[in-house]
Design a protein around this motif. Structure first.
Motif, PDB file in Angstrom:
ATOM      1  N   PHE A 390      72.606  35.440  -5.064  1.00 42.25           N
ATOM      2  CA  PHE A 390      72.309  34.018  -4.868  1.00 42.25           C
ATOM      3  C   PHE A 390      73.436  33.154  -5.425  1.00 42.25           C
ATOM      4  CE2 PHE A 390      67.406  34.710  -5.379  1.00 42.25           C
ATOM      5  CZ  PHE A 390      67.389  35.429  -4.205  1.00 42.25           C
ATOM      6  N   ALA A 391      73.807  33.432  -6.676  1.00 42.27           N
ATOM      7  CA  ALA A 391      74.806  32.602  -7.348  1.00 42.27           C
ATOM      8  C   ALA A 391      76.145  32.672  -6.641  1.00 42.27           C
ATOM      9  CB  ALA A 391      74.944  33.033  -8.813  1.00 42.27           C
ATOM     10  N   ALA A 392      76.561  33.881  -6.270  1.00 42.45           N
ATOM     11  CA  ALA A 392      77.838  34.023  -5.575  1.00 42.45           C
ATOM     12  C   ALA A 392      77.807  33.309  -4.231  1.00 42.45           C
ATOM     13  CB  ALA A 392      78.167  35.503  -5.392  1.00 42.45           C
ATOM     14  N   ALA A 393      76.669  33.385  -3.538  1.00 43.97           N
ATOM     15  CA  ALA A 393      76.554  32.748  -2.225  1.00 43.97           C
ATOM     16  C   ALA A 393      76.659  31.235  -2.327  1.00 43.97           C
ATOM     17  CB  ALA A 393      75.241  33.152  -1.559  1.00 43.97           C
ATOM     18  N   VAL A 394      75.841  30.626  -3.182  1.00 43.44           N
ATOM     19  CA  VAL A 394      75.840  29.165  -3.225  1.00 43.44           C
ATOM     20  C   VAL A 394      77.123  28.624  -3.844  1.00 43.44           C
ATOM     21  CG1 VAL A 394      73.325  29.090  -3.282  1.00 43.44           C
ATOM     22  CG2 VAL A 394      74.579  29.006  -5.423  1.00 43.44           C
ATOM     23  N   GLN A 395      77.714  29.356  -4.779  1.00 42.53           N
ATOM     24  CA  GLN A 395      78.977  28.884  -5.346  1.00 42.53           C
ATOM     25  C   GLN A 395      80.102  28.989  -4.329  1.00 42.53           C
ATOM     26  OE1 GLN A 395      79.161  31.061  -9.081  1.00 42.53           O
ATOM     27  NE2 GLN A 395      77.252  30.084  -9.747  1.00 42.53           N
ATOM     28  N   GLY A 396      80.059  30.026  -3.483  1.00 45.02           N
ATOM     29  CA  GLY A 396      81.037  30.116  -2.405  1.00 45.02           C
ATOM     30  C   GLY A 396      80.869  29.010  -1.383  1.00 45.02           C
ATOM     31  N   LEU A 397      79.628  28.693  -1.053  1.00 44.17           N
ATOM     32  CA  LEU A 397      79.359  27.597  -0.122  1.00 44.17           C
ATOM     33  C   LEU A 397      79.725  26.252  -0.738  1.00 44.17           C
ATOM     34  CD1 LEU A 397      75.954  28.903   1.234  1.00 44.17           C
ATOM     35  CD2 LEU A 397      78.058  28.679   2.567  1.00 44.17           C
ATOM     36  N   ASN A 398      79.366  26.060  -1.997  1.00 45.38           N
ATOM     37  CA  ASN A 398      79.711  24.806  -2.665  1.00 45.38           C
ATOM     38  C   ASN A 398      81.215  24.580  -2.686  1.00 45.38           C
ATOM     39  OD1 ASN A 398      76.996  24.425  -3.172  1.00 45.38           O
ATOM     40  ND2 ASN A 398      77.102  25.012  -5.330  1.00 45.38           N
ATOM     41  N   ALA A 399      81.975  25.655  -2.905  1.00 42.77           N
ATOM     42  CA  ALA A 399      83.436  25.526  -2.948  1.00 42.77           C
ATOM     43  C   ALA A 399      83.995  25.068  -1.609  1.00 42.77           C
ATOM     44  CB  ALA A 399      84.056  26.866  -3.354  1.00 42.77           C
ATOM     45  N   GLN A 400      83.290  25.387  -0.514  1.00 41.63           N
ATOM     46  CA  GLN A 400      83.707  24.954   0.830  1.00 41.63           C
ATOM     47  C   GLN A 400      83.029  23.648   1.244  1.00 41.63           C
ATOM     48  OE1 GLN A 400      85.910  26.229   2.831  1.00 41.63           O
ATOM     49  NE2 GLN A 400      86.219  28.382   2.276  1.00 41.63           N
ATOM     50  N   ASN A 401      82.209  23.092   0.349  1.00 41.77           N
ATOM     51  CA  ASN A 401      81.458  21.871   0.647  1.00 41.77           C
ATOM     52  C   ASN A 401      80.517  22.058   1.843  1.00 41.77           C
ATOM     53  OD1 ASN A 401      81.320  19.597  -0.971  1.00 41.77           O
ATOM     54  ND2 ASN A 401      82.201  18.283   0.598  1.00 41.77           N
ATOM     55  N   ILE A 402      79.921  23.226   1.909  1.00 35.39           N
ATOM     56  CA  ILE A 402      78.963  23.544   2.965  1.00 35.39           C
ATOM     57  C   ILE A 402      77.568  23.528   2.356  1.00 35.39           C
ATOM     58  CG2 ILE A 402      78.164  25.314   4.579  1.00 35.39           C
ATOM     59  CD1 ILE A 402      81.090  26.266   4.762  1.00 35.39           C
ATOM     60  N   GLY A 403      76.655  22.782   2.972  1.00 34.17           N
ATOM     61  CA  GLY A 403      75.291  22.697   2.470  1.00 34.17           C
ATOM     62  C   GLY A 403      74.489  23.939   2.792  1.00 34.17           C
ATOM     63  N   TRP A 404      73.364  24.089   2.123  1.00 35.00           N
ATOM     64  CA  TRP A 404      72.540  25.285   2.285  1.00 35.00           C
ATOM     65  C   TRP A 404      71.090  24.978   1.930  1.00 35.00           C
ATOM     66  CZ3 TRP A 404      70.539  26.025  -2.542  1.00 35.00           C
ATOM     67  CH2 TRP A 404      71.318  25.600  -3.634  1.00 35.00           C
ATOM     68  N   CYS A 405      70.212  25.853   2.411  1.00 38.85           N
ATOM     69  CA  CYS A 405      68.781  25.713   2.141  1.00 38.85           C
ATOM     70  C   CYS A 405      68.229  27.103   1.842  1.00 38.85           C
ATOM     71  CB  CYS A 405      68.086  25.106   3.354  1.00 38.85           C
ATOM     72  SG  CYS A 405      66.516  24.290   2.980  1.00 38.85           S
ATOM     73  N   HIS A 406      67.736  27.277   0.618  1.00 46.17           N
ATOM     74  CA  HIS A 406      67.352  28.605   0.152  1.00 46.17           C
ATOM     75  C   HIS A 406      65.999  29.020   0.702  1.00 46.17           C
ATOM     76  CE1 HIS A 406      68.634  31.778  -2.531  1.00 46.17           C
ATOM     77  NE2 HIS A 406      67.385  31.937  -2.918  1.00 46.17           N
ATOM     78  N   TRP A 407      65.869  30.333   0.942  1.00 45.22           N
ATOM     79  CA  TRP A 407      64.602  30.923   1.378  1.00 45.22           C
ATOM     80  C   TRP A 407      64.100  31.831   0.266  1.00 45.22           C
ATOM     81  CZ3 TRP A 407      61.969  30.138   5.968  1.00 45.22           C
ATOM     82  CH2 TRP A 407      60.856  30.971   6.169  1.00 45.22           C
ATOM     83  N   ASN A 408      62.918  31.691  -0.280  1.00 46.19           N
ATOM     84  CA  ASN A 408      61.854  30.784   0.096  1.00 46.19           C
ATOM     85  C   ASN A 408      61.207  30.305  -1.194  1.00 46.19           C
ATOM     86  OD1 ASN A 408      59.933  29.536   1.956  1.00 46.19           O
ATOM     87  ND2 ASN A 408      58.483  31.050   1.203  1.00 46.19           N
ATOM     88  N   ILE A 409      60.486  29.188  -1.153  1.00 44.80           N
ATOM     89  CA  ILE A 409      59.949  28.600  -2.375  1.00 44.80           C
ATOM     90  C   ILE A 409      58.922  29.492  -3.055  1.00 44.80           C
ATOM     91  CG2 ILE A 409      58.253  27.272  -1.035  1.00 44.80           C
ATOM     92  CD1 ILE A 409      58.399  25.128  -3.244  1.00 44.80           C
ATOM     93  N   LYS A 410      58.053  30.168  -2.294  1.00 46.32           N
ATOM     94  CA  LYS A 410      56.966  30.943  -2.888  1.00 46.32           C
ATOM     95  C   LYS A 410      56.859  32.307  -2.235  1.00 46.32           C
ATOM     96  CE  LYS A 410      53.847  27.153  -4.174  1.00 46.32           C
ATOM     97  NZ  LYS A 410      52.546  26.484  -3.924  1.00 46.32           N
ATOM     98  N   ARG A 411      56.541  33.306  -3.098  1.00 46.74           N
ATOM     99  CA  ARG A 411      56.192  34.626  -2.602  1.00 46.74           C
ATOM    100  C   ARG A 411      55.185  35.250  -3.558  1.00 46.74           C
ATOM    101  NH1 ARG A 411      61.302  38.126  -0.794  1.00 46.74           N
ATOM    102  NH2 ARG A 411      59.688  39.725  -1.002  1.00 46.74           N
ATOM    103  N   VAL A 412      54.341  36.086  -3.002  1.00 45.13           N
ATOM    104  CA  VAL A 412      53.335  36.762  -3.821  1.00 45.13           C
ATOM    105  C   VAL A 412      54.001  37.887  -4.607  1.00 45.13           C
ATOM    106  CG1 VAL A 412      51.241  38.188  -3.763  1.00 45.13           C
ATOM    107  CG2 VAL A 412      51.421  36.154  -2.298  1.00 45.13           C
ATOM    108  N   ASP A 413      53.833  37.867  -5.927  1.00 39.67           N
ATOM    109  CA  ASP A 413      54.271  38.930  -6.834  1.00 39.67           C
ATOM    110  C   ASP A 413      55.739  39.293  -6.612  1.00 39.67           C
ATOM    111  OD1 ASP A 413      53.814  40.633  -8.965  1.00 39.67           O
ATOM    112  OD2 ASP A 413      53.257  42.324  -7.684  1.00 39.67           O
TER     113      ASP A 413
END
Length: 630
Positions: A390-413
């Motif tokens: 997760f961290a590597a992905a969003v930091q790589g995207l942030n460095a390119q100024n590319i927005g993102w939307c993470h999956w997913n807010i809730k999961r069981v267990d």
């Protein structure tokens, strides 16, 4: 949510300072707002494309970084741990074996009322996110009577006459203008309006996502909730029309007519993850059907005088854009287009590239596509991995100024979501359903702080997971928050190849890092770090309350070969414990040099393997050389 790779295989569900500056800058630009509001009085400015950037009415760049609220308006089985049921309609089919249709509909009303509420949206805003992607099922835009017709197919899905009858009924409603005729009375509209209102109150945008299109946009029932594969592209009514496509166009016409002036909505995601549109399935090998349908949809939205950003999703779970580039689309108005990628289980290194320039899930291809076509790109889904990924992905995207939307807010267990829902039993029992309705409520969910940290903090961030004091007992699993190489090191901490199903966390418990954690009855906390391999290490931010010499005890399960663990405080060695081979849990001890008072970094280093580690206990050494507080 689904796969991101160029190979269109069935889905297998897996269990820098500059980056932080980019994240907060994007949020700040949204919070600054604009004098141009929406028709409903909110202060969010309408977004538009300006070359490769998304900007507001004053031309200021806005980078959307947010969260998907999946599993709510379309149930995906793995989110609820009903994997054997495989899709929402099969869950409904199972429920109908033990309840009436009215009772089933009542359960779904309660489920949708509880799963996402304003409290969930407020929580996302507090984490710093500035948008929400809202995945929804087309059946929420049917009237109760129309949805009842679909339920007849659910009751008898192997009967082709039932499906044909449903398609012909849809066709008649379509011709008679009875589909989506009174939007204000439709459940789907009510949910959109609520989410938009909740988000706008927090200065957050909303992305409307048709996650399950009429007929289904691919072969995977978990996403499409379709009865037959690829019916959106193949199913014709008695008049020879691709009726599901006609219905999808009409739905977006109605949505555009209602929301065309609503600046709180960032963009329209026309079809989620089309996939397996290929020659093997009787369709073209180069996205001809998808290109033609996108042209219909875009022209229909623009005909409503709607200039919202429109997002395209490529073939192959949203990533492959042959014949979908702006020059290939048969549309009159080519402005305000956004191109999507869904990133799962792929490399995050900036040099990794796909030879197909139209396959854009890799960072290099994504940026190159944006620059080549001068269009904004956005990662509509990413996640389903370890915190390190997760961290590597969003930091790589942030460095390119590319927005993102993470999956997913809730999961069981699951530790992979932002919020962990407690297990509830079976959705097919009254007790299980009652527990599910309770457990999904925000107040009853556990916040996975490690996930939030991975998504919002810079690469060198480290912080205590919990407050730890010496003297005292430290649970081995309560190592610091942070990335691999900063807070811990594990020999396998992220999946970067979708074909490699090796778990990042063997045991899959407690946290979502690369550290292997199992449940354990031997440890008071209930969890132990396992499979400790040579070269791995863990750090703990500790406060030494009382300076002096200590006995350090380590509660562990040995391995089949001799083990060895060493401790360091900051850069100073504290000692090494040798572990004899065996299977039974044991306690090994060492005496430390004098520890100074104050906050320090305690590091446990694995020099030779140990099977499990439960806790570390520090007790002061008495004047006579024995430890107290054992």
């Amino acid at each position: 949510m689904h796969m991101n790779c160029r190979f269109m295989l069935p889905r297998r569900w897996g269990n820098g300072q500059g980056s932080r500056r980019g994240f907060h800058l994007g949020l700040l630009l949204v919070l600054l707002g604009s004098s141009v509001g929406s028709s409903t009085g909110q202060n969010l400015p309408m977004l538009r494309a300006d070359g490769p950037k998304t900007v507001d009415a004053q031309g200021r760049e806005v980078v959307l970084r947010g969260y998907n609220v999946g599993g709510w308006l379309l149930q995906e089985s793995y989110i609820l741990q009903t994997d054997t049921l495989n899709s929402q309609w099969r869950i409904k089919q199972g429920l109908l074996r033990g309840m009436s249709e009215a009772q089933m509909e009542d359960f779904y009303r309660q489920y949708r009322q509880n799963f996402i509420t304003k409290a969930d949206i407020d929580f996302l805003a507090k984490q710093g996110f500035n948008c929400v992607r809202l995945p929804f099922h087309y059946d929420l835009f049917l009237t109760p009577a129309q949805r009842q017709a679909r339920t007849q197919v659910i009751r008898d899905p192997k009967n082709p006459q039932k499906l044909t009858a449903y398609v012909e009924q849809l066709s008649r409603w379509y011709d008679q203008g009875q589909l989506f005729a009174e939007p204000q009375k439709l459940e789907g509209i009510r949910f959109i309006d609520e989410v938009v209102r909740w988000c706008a109150a927090n200065n957050m945008y909303v992305v409307l996502d048709l996650h399950a299109a009429p007929g289904g946009q691919g072969t995977d029932r978990n996403i499409n909730d379709n009865f037959q594969p690829l019916d959106l592209w193949k199913r014709r009514d008695a008049k020879g029309r691709l009726i599901y496509q006609d219905i999808t166009v009409r739905l977006w016409e109605k949505l555009a007519a209602r929301y065309r002036h609503d600046a709180r909505i960032a963009m329209y995601d026309l079809i989620n993850e089309p996939h397996n549109l290929n020659a093997a399935n009787g369709l073209s090998a180069d996205n001809q059907e998808l290109s033609a349908f996108y042209a219909r949809l875009i022209n229909a939205v623009r005909a409503q005088n709607d200039q919202h950003l429109i997002m395209l999703e490529g073939n192959g779970y949203g990533n492959e854009y042959t014949n979908l580039t702006p020059d290939k689309l048969a549309i009159r108005d080519k402005s305000n287009l956004v191109y999507n990628a869904h990133r799962y289980w792929c490399p995050n290194t900036p040099d990794a590239a796909d030879p197909n320039p139209n396959q854009i899930n890799l960072l290099r291809n994504l940026a190159a596509f944006r620059d080549r076509w001068q269009v904004p790109v956005w990662v509509g889904e990413t996640g389903e991995n370890s915190n390190e990924w997760f961290a590597a992905a969003v930091q790589g995207l942030n460095a390119q100024n590319i927005g993102w939307c993470h999956w997913n807010i809730k999961r069981v267990d699951s530790g992979a979501g932002l919020l962990r829902v407690k297990p509830y039993g079976s959705i097919l029992t009254p007790e299980g359903r009652a527990a599910l309705l309770r457990n999904v409520q925000f107040a009853n969910c556990q916040v996975n702080r490690d996930v939030a940290t991975a998504l919002t903090k810079p690469s060198d961030f480290r912080a205590p997971f919990v407050a730890l004091t010496i003297p005292g007992t430290i649970a081995a699993t309560d190592y610091d928050l942070g990335r691999d190489g900063v807070a811990y090191h594990d020999d396998f901490s992220a999946r970067t190849d979708y074909r490699d199903l090796t778990p990042t966390n063997h045991g899959g418990a407690y946290r979502n890092d690369g550290v292997d954690i199992r449940t354990s009855k031997e440890v008071a906390s209930g969890f132990a770090v396992s499979k400790l391999a040579p070269g791995e290490w863990l750090t703990y931010t500790v406060t030494v309350a009382t300076p002096g010499t200590y006995t350090a005890e380590l509660r562990l399960q040995p391995g089949t070969t001799p083990g060895r663990l060493s401790l360091r405080l900051n850069d100073q060695p504290l000692g090494t414990a040798t572990v004899a081979p065996g299977q039974q849990w044991a306690t090994v001890a060492l005496t430390t040099p004098a520890l100074p008072a104050g906050q320090h970094i305690l590091r446990l280093v694995v020099e030779e393997p140990v099977e499990q580690l439960g806790w570390l206990r520090f007790a002061p050494v008495k004047a006579g050389g024995s430890a107290s507080g054992q």
